[in-house]
Design an enzyme around this catalytic site. Structure first.
Site, PDB file in Angstrom:
ATOM      1  N   SER A  65      -4.281-142.944  91.828  1.00  0.00           N
ATOM      2  CA  SER A  65      -4.010-143.661  90.582  1.00  0.00           C
ATOM      3  C   SER A  65      -5.132-144.632  90.234  1.00  0.00           C
ATOM      4  O   SER A  65      -5.845-145.122  91.115  1.00  0.00           O
ATOM      5  CB  SER A  65      -2.695-144.433  90.692  1.00  0.00           C
ATOM      6  OG  SER A  65      -1.651-143.575  91.061  1.00  0.00           O
TER       7      SER A  65
HETATM    8  N1  SAH Z   1      -0.181-143.395  94.789  1.00  0.00           N
HETATM    9  C1  SAH Z   1      -0.908-142.166  94.971  1.00  0.00           C
HETATM   10  C2  SAH Z   1      -0.640-141.267  93.790  1.00  0.00           C
HETATM   11  C3  SAH Z   1      -0.641-139.852  94.136  1.00  0.00           C
HETATM   12  S1  SAH Z   1      -0.272-138.759  92.794  1.00  0.00           S
HETATM   13  C4  SAH Z   1      -2.396-142.488  95.094  1.00  0.00           C
HETATM   14  O1  SAH Z   1      -2.835-143.457  94.473  1.00  0.00           O
HETATM   15  O2  SAH Z   1      -3.125-141.754  95.773  1.00  0.00           O
HETATM   16  C5  SAH Z   1       1.413-138.402  93.123  1.00  0.00           C
HETATM   17  C6  SAH Z   1       1.726-137.706  94.405  1.00  0.00           C
HETATM   18  O3  SAH Z   1       3.107-137.348  94.361  1.00  0.00           O
HETATM   19  C7  SAH Z   1       0.968-136.409  94.652  1.00  0.00           C
HETATM   20  O4  SAH Z   1       0.300-136.495  95.864  1.00  0.00           O
HETATM   21  C8  SAH Z   1       2.064-135.341  94.695  1.00  0.00           C
HETATM   22  O5  SAH Z   1       1.808-134.294  95.625  1.00  0.00           O
HETATM   23  C9  SAH Z   1       3.284-136.150  95.095  1.00  0.00           C
HETATM   24  N2  SAH Z   1       4.568-135.554  94.776  1.00  0.00           N
HETATM   25  C10 SAH Z   1       4.914-134.793  93.704  1.00  0.00           C
HETATM   26  N3  SAH Z   1       6.223-134.453  93.771  1.00  0.00           N
HETATM   27  C11 SAH Z   1       6.702-135.010  94.909  1.00  0.00           C
HETATM   28  C12 SAH Z   1       7.983-135.033  95.538  1.00  0.00           C
HETATM   29  N4  SAH Z   1       9.053-134.429  95.010  1.00  0.00           N
HETATM   30  N5  SAH Z   1       8.107-135.718  96.697  1.00  0.00           N
HETATM   31  C13 SAH Z   1       7.047-136.354  97.258  1.00  0.00           C
HETATM   32  N6  SAH Z   1       5.823-136.362  96.713  1.00  0.00           N
HETATM   33  C14 SAH Z   1       5.652-135.715  95.555  1.00  0.00           C
END
Ligand code: SAH
Length: 227
Positions: A65
């Site tokens: 993010s």
């Molecule tokens: N806060 C993180 C954002 C990652 S993007 C950062 O700054 O790196 C969101 C993440 O949510 C992705 O890695 C994706 O694989 C995950 N995601 C999507 N659906 C999900 C679910 N049902 N349960 C857990 N993770 C999930």
């Protein structure tokens, strides 16, 4: 490749220009983000861009993010050192590291096992051991570990999952999450006092979709290795 001094300078500029100037003023959040090596959470090719004002790719079609969003969500959660937090969407582990720094214990759930593994490794290398990373569908929360003082969802949901509301602490429970369609969402803050829940809309945002039972359908993301 930038040196660690150069990274520190970029990081300081990021905090001043992207966070402080836009109104982030929680001292603990600012200090943590001034210290956290965001470049350790991206691959070689993106390291030099790690302090830019934008999300960056982390593989599997996912993103780390934008720094401002991480700061904004962290500030609005009003994190305290004694809190236990549930994070849904570990991704790179950058937001996770900030939560680990500011609170007592963090449970984080990631759907992609490869991303969960990399994030766990980075957090270990940075010395955080107040973290438990689960691989699976986080849209259902973690009923066995509930309740949580704070819940943060870092992927978009089509509507507020009731199951997560029930996992919030009774008194002063807070959850922050993006709710909307796949193009655009509103960042919502849910506060719990006993059986009373209040919802506030904070800003418009754009996150990758949460794929799962209470998220979007997995036909969007067919390459996943575990569902
Ligand atoms: N806060 C993180 C954002 C990652 S993007 C950062 O700054 O790196 C969101 C993440 O949510 C992705 O890695 C994706 O694989 C995950 N995601 C999507 N659906 C999900 C679910 N049902 N349960 C857990 N993770 C999930």
């Amino acid at each position: 490749m930038p040196t660690s001094r150069e990274y520190a300078r970029m990081r300081s500029r990021m905090v001043d220009e992207q966070l402080v100037k836009r109104g982030i003023n929680d001292r603990r959040v600012l200090d943590t983000m001034r210290a956290m090596p965001r470049h350790d959470f991206v691959t070689e090719e993106f390291k030099a861009r790690a302090y830019e004002d934008r999300p960056l790719p982390i593989g599997e079609g996912q993103t780390i993010s934008q720094p401002y969003i991480v700061a904004f969500m962290s500030e609005r959660l009003r994190l305290k050192p004694e809190h236990t937090v549930l994070e849904i969407g570990t991704g790179s582990g950058y937001q996770t590291a900030i939560l680990c720094h500011l609170t007592k214990y963090v449970y984080s759930i990631e759907r992609h096992s490869r991303l969960a593994g990399l994030a766990g490794q980075r957090l270990g290398e940075l010395g955080y051991n107040n973290i438990d990373i689960h691989v699976g569908d986080g849209s259902q929360g973690l009923p066995d570990q509930a309740r949580f003082d704070r819940i943060i969802v870092t992927a978009a949901v089509p509507k507020l999952p009731t199951v997560l509301c029930t996992q919030l602490a009774y008194h002063d429970g807070r959850m922050i999450l993006p709710v909307g369609d796949q193009q655009l969402q509103e960042l919502k803050l849910i506060s719990r006092q006993g059986e009373r829940f209040t919802t506030r809309t904070l800003l418009r945002c754009r996150f990758v979709p949460l794929i799962g039972r209470y998220g979007f359908s997995d036909s969007l993301d067919e390459d996943v290795d575990l569902l």
